[in-house]
Design a protein around this motif. Structure first.
Motif, PDB file in Angstrom:
ATOM      1  N   PHE A 290       0.835  -1.202   0.000  1.00  0.00           N
ATOM      2  CA  PHE A 290       0.000   0.000   0.000  1.00  0.00           C
ATOM      3  C   PHE A 290       0.871   1.255   0.000  1.00  0.00           C
ATOM      4  O   PHE A 290       1.948   1.278   0.586  1.00  0.00           O
ATOM      5  CB  PHE A 290      -0.914   0.019   1.232  1.00  0.00           C
ATOM      6  CG  PHE A 290      -2.163  -0.823   1.091  1.00  0.00           C
ATOM      7  CD1 PHE A 290      -2.295  -1.750   0.063  1.00  0.00           C
ATOM      8  CD2 PHE A 290      -3.203  -0.696   2.001  1.00  0.00           C
ATOM      9  CE1 PHE A 290      -3.445  -2.532  -0.055  1.00  0.00           C
ATOM     10  CE2 PHE A 290      -4.360  -1.468   1.886  1.00  0.00           C
ATOM     11  CZ  PHE A 290      -4.483  -2.384   0.851  1.00  0.00           C
ATOM     12  N   TRP A 291       0.374   2.314  -0.614  1.00  0.00           N
ATOM     13  CA  TRP A 291       1.075   3.596  -0.637  1.00  0.00           C
ATOM     14  C   TRP A 291       0.948   4.329   0.687  1.00  0.00           C
ATOM     15  O   TRP A 291       1.825   5.094   1.071  1.00  0.00           O
ATOM     16  CB  TRP A 291       0.500   4.490  -1.738  1.00  0.00           C
ATOM     17  CG  TRP A 291       0.686   3.979  -3.118  1.00  0.00           C
ATOM     18  CD1 TRP A 291       1.852   3.517  -3.678  1.00  0.00           C
ATOM     19  CD2 TRP A 291      -0.317   3.887  -4.142  1.00  0.00           C
ATOM     20  NE1 TRP A 291       1.630   3.148  -4.987  1.00  0.00           N
ATOM     21  CE2 TRP A 291       0.312   3.365  -5.302  1.00  0.00           C
ATOM     22  CE3 TRP A 291      -1.669   4.201  -4.201  1.00  0.00           C
ATOM     23  CZ2 TRP A 291      -0.375   3.153  -6.490  1.00  0.00           C
ATOM     24  CZ3 TRP A 291      -2.356   3.995  -5.378  1.00  0.00           C
ATOM     25  CH2 TRP A 291      -1.716   3.471  -6.509  1.00  0.00           C
ATOM     26  N   ALA A 292      -0.193   4.148   1.367  1.00  0.00           N
ATOM     27  CA  ALA A 292      -0.454   4.898   2.599  1.00  0.00           C
ATOM     28  C   ALA A 292      -1.109   3.980   3.622  1.00  0.00           C
ATOM     29  O   ALA A 292      -1.873   3.077   3.268  1.00  0.00           O
ATOM     30  CB  ALA A 292      -1.358   6.098   2.319  1.00  0.00           C
ATOM     31  N   THR A 293      -0.799   4.220   4.899  1.00  0.00           N
ATOM     32  CA  THR A 293      -1.415   3.473   5.989  1.00  0.00           C
ATOM     33  C   THR A 293      -2.557   4.305   6.555  1.00  0.00           C
ATOM     34  O   THR A 293      -2.344   5.445   6.983  1.00  0.00           O
ATOM     35  CB  THR A 293      -0.384   3.181   7.096  1.00  0.00           C
ATOM     36  OG1 THR A 293       0.659   2.377   6.539  1.00  0.00           O
ATOM     37  CG2 THR A 293      -1.024   2.447   8.265  1.00  0.00           C
ATOM     38  N   THR A 294      -3.766   3.742   6.530  1.00  0.00           N
ATOM     39  CA  THR A 294      -4.946   4.519   6.941  1.00  0.00           C
ATOM     40  C   THR A 294      -6.043   3.575   7.424  1.00  0.00           C
ATOM     41  O   THR A 294      -6.055   2.390   7.084  1.00  0.00           O
ATOM     42  CB  THR A 294      -5.471   5.366   5.758  1.00  0.00           C
ATOM     43  OG1 THR A 294      -6.682   6.009   6.143  1.00  0.00           O
ATOM     44  CG2 THR A 294      -5.740   4.514   4.523  1.00  0.00           C
ATOM     45  N   SER A 295      -6.967   4.139   8.220  1.00  0.00           N
ATOM     46  CA  SER A 295      -8.144   3.367   8.635  1.00  0.00           C
ATOM     47  C   SER A 295      -9.316   3.616   7.693  1.00  0.00           C
ATOM     48  O   SER A 295     -10.402   3.071   7.888  1.00  0.00           O
ATOM     49  CB  SER A 295      -8.547   3.751  10.069  1.00  0.00           C
ATOM     50  OG  SER A 295      -8.891   5.130  10.122  1.00  0.00           O
ATOM     51  N   ASN A 296      -9.115   4.454   6.655  1.00  0.00           N
ATOM     52  CA  ASN A 296     -10.170   4.741   5.691  1.00  0.00           C
ATOM     53  C   ASN A 296     -10.332   3.542   4.759  1.00  0.00           C
ATOM     54  O   ASN A 296      -9.486   3.265   3.907  1.00  0.00           O
ATOM     55  CB  ASN A 296      -9.816   6.000   4.885  1.00  0.00           C
ATOM     56  CG  ASN A 296     -10.919   6.401   3.931  1.00  0.00           C
ATOM     57  OD1 ASN A 296     -11.526   5.568   3.272  1.00  0.00           O
ATOM     58  ND2 ASN A 296     -11.167   7.697   3.838  1.00  0.00           N
ATOM     59  N   LYS A 297     -11.456   2.840   4.935  1.00  0.00           N
ATOM     60  CA  LYS A 297     -11.684   1.590   4.207  1.00  0.00           C
ATOM     61  C   LYS A 297     -11.714   1.808   2.702  1.00  0.00           C
ATOM     62  O   LYS A 297     -11.237   0.992   1.920  1.00  0.00           O
ATOM     63  CB  LYS A 297     -13.010   0.996   4.690  1.00  0.00           C
ATOM     64  CG  LYS A 297     -13.220  -0.451   4.327  1.00  0.00           C
ATOM     65  CD  LYS A 297     -14.251  -1.117   5.225  1.00  0.00           C
ATOM     66  CE  LYS A 297     -15.511  -0.310   5.419  1.00  0.00           C
ATOM     67  NZ  LYS A 297     -16.527  -1.047   6.189  1.00  0.00           N
ATOM     68  N   GLN A 298     -12.292   2.937   2.280  1.00  0.00           N
ATOM     69  CA  GLN A 298     -12.410   3.210   0.848  1.00  0.00           C
ATOM     70  C   GLN A 298     -11.037   3.416   0.208  1.00  0.00           C
ATOM     71  O   GLN A 298     -10.765   2.900  -0.883  1.00  0.00           O
ATOM     72  CB  GLN A 298     -13.284   4.447   0.626  1.00  0.00           C
ATOM     73  CG  GLN A 298     -14.686   4.332   1.190  1.00  0.00           C
ATOM     74  CD  GLN A 298     -15.556   3.374   0.401  1.00  0.00           C
ATOM     75  OE1 GLN A 298     -15.250   3.052  -0.729  1.00  0.00           O
ATOM     76  NE2 GLN A 298     -16.646   2.924   0.994  1.00  0.00           N
TER      77      GLN A 298
END
Length: 497
Positions: A290-298
């Protein structure tokens, strides 16, 4: 019997069962169990003469012979035992329960409605369309929440027409719900390629499709939907995984990905502490790909789709507006996507399309490309189907014809020959392009771009019908409520809304 007649017959009986407290979703689920057992029995007879994977003690004839409390007990034991089986039986019957209250009504459904039809001799179109009809009716029951698993079929058809799958290509939906995208892609391949070879037809049935679905009950409906439409059969493995597709890179790569990931921005786990205090713990997905670590599911689904694509593979992903403008991880994902993939088309969808309300959505089309120092996105073409367009689920539902202009302008045969309909001389044109430089110079590389005038703001005579205005207000309020809910969760405030 036509699909409409079958749906009407089966649905009318549902209204009888509702008096017993059975929901639409429970009814479709019970139908799924019984249809599966009936069809498994039909395949053991001429002309198929296949062996059944259903143990003889729990086969269809054992249900037909029983009545009253004896039938009730036997049906309960059948569901319990088949739910412990492996493979396809386990997928269909896992965690299954008898939701009937009255043995006489169960008996009527078995003997009068299901046993009287020969489901195996019906064409896949008839029985598949009938089942789709039931799933759509279930999605319309907003209280059940089933709408979040049901993407409007006219939208799916237009997306598939734009992507234009070809024989031999592999197709995936990592959030497949009840299977709408997979079925539409299958139908497109069959109708546009009537002279496929035996080898191509075998590959179409067994090696073309793959789906992931997190919710067991939805996966069950998807499995039945695929079988009734002729994608694999009772005697073969279904191309369906019941798992969280975001959890890891599965290693599989596909030519085409079509998906409408579940609505709802954050991934979170509810934790009940001592004393009953409830809190939510945000799940941040960390993956090396992944390019970014996030909790945004979309945002995570957009990154996941990029991973799943083969080189030069193409994708169409339904995303909410926040994916187009959110900062932080959102900006990182957009800039990386524009650079490493060819993000060539954005379809801005109107409100009033989805059974799960409060969502303003778009479809992003992009192709995966090899590593390059120069960005792959040269032009993003945007089609605005939102401004001055008003749809409702009941009085003015979206039709496939409403997307004819978009598919024509998308130009599936040759995307290099697109022609804008917007110009300074035609400011009402809904189709125009923006260069990579224009996109990346915008604040946060935001893709939430509008250019059309909203007629209702200029002229009160152009206001839509009161019912449409009311529905749009409801959608806006629900979207705002959802955003406030997410803010509360981020602050670790107990969810009391």
């Amino acid at each position: 019997m036509t699909p409409a007649a079958i749906v009407s017959k089966l649905w009318n009986f549902c209204n009888v069962l509702r008096d017993d407290g059975m929901s639409y979703g429970d009814y479709v689920e019970q139908l799924t169990y019984l249809l599966f057992l009936k069809m498994a029995d039909e395949r053991t007879k001429s002309p198929y003469n296949q062996s059944s994977n259903v143990p003889a003690d729990y086969s269809w004839p054992t249900l037909v012979k029983k009545d009253g409390d004896e039938l009730f007990d036997h049906y309960r034991h059948t569901l319990e035992n088949l739910g412990n089986e492996k493979g396809l039986l386990g997928l269909i019957f896992n965690k299954s329960q008898n939701k009937f209250q009255d043995p006489a009504k169960l008996r009527r459904l078995i003997v009068d409605l299901i046993d009287k039809e020969n489901w195996s001799v019906m064409s896949a179109d008839v029985k598949g369309d009938a089942y789709e009809g039931l799933l759509e009716k279930n999605a319309q029951d907003t209280k059940s929440g089933a709408g979040q698993y049901f993407t409007p079929r006219p939208l799916i058809q237009a997306i598939v027409d734009a992507i234009a799958p070809k024989p031999g290509e592999t197709i995936c939906d990592p959030a497949c719900g009840t299977g709408g995208f997979l079925l539409a892609a299958h139908d497109s391949l069959v109708s546009n390629n009537p002279h496929m070879t035996k080898q191509e037809l075998k590959a179409l049935k067994e090696g073309t499709f793959k789906g992931w679905e997190l919710v067991q009950a939805t996966a069950r409906l998807c499995a039945m939907n695929l079988m009734l439409h002729g994608i694999s059969g009772l005697d073969s493995d279904l191309p369906l995984m019941v798992a969280d597709s975001l959890a890891a890179d599965p290693g599989d790569r596909f030519n085409i990905i079509l998906t409408n990931p579940p609505f709802g921005k954050k991934s979170s786990t509810t934790i009940v502490a001592e004393g009953g205090k409830v809190s939510r713990e945000t799940e941040t997905i960390e993956r090396d790909d992944f390019w970014a670590t996030t909790s945004n599911k979309q945002l995570n689904f957009v990154q996941h789709v990029k991973t799943l694509l083969k080189q030069h593979g193409r994708a169409a992903v339904v995303v909410p507006d926040n994916v187009l403008f959110e900062g932080g991880a959102g900006e990182t994902v957009r800039r990386k996507l524009l650079h490493e993939c060819d993000v060539h088309t954005l379809l801005r969808l109107p409100t009033g399309l989805f059974y799960a309300q409060g969502v303003k959505a778009n479809v992003v089309f992009f192709d995966r490309k090899p590593a390059s120092e120069t960005p792959w996105t040269k032009k993003l073409w945007i089609y605005d189907l939102r401004t001055n367009m008003h749809f409702t689920l009941k009085t003015n539902p979206l039709k496939r014809s409403d997307l004819d202009e978009f598919v024509k302008l998308y130009n599936p045969a040759n995307r290099n020959q697109r022609v804008a309909t917007w110009s300074e001389g035609n400011p009402d044109g809904r189709w125009r392009s923006y260069s990579y430089e224009e996109l990346t110079s915008r604040d946060k590389a935001g893709l939430d771009i509008f250019w059309l005038k909203d007629d209702s703001l200029e002229d009160s005579d152009n206001l839509p019908a009161p019912g449409v205005i009311a529905a749009e207000i409801v959608e806006d309020l629900q979207a705002a409520l959802e955003q406030f809910r997410e803010i509360a969760e981020d602050l670790n405030v107990e969810d009391t809304i």
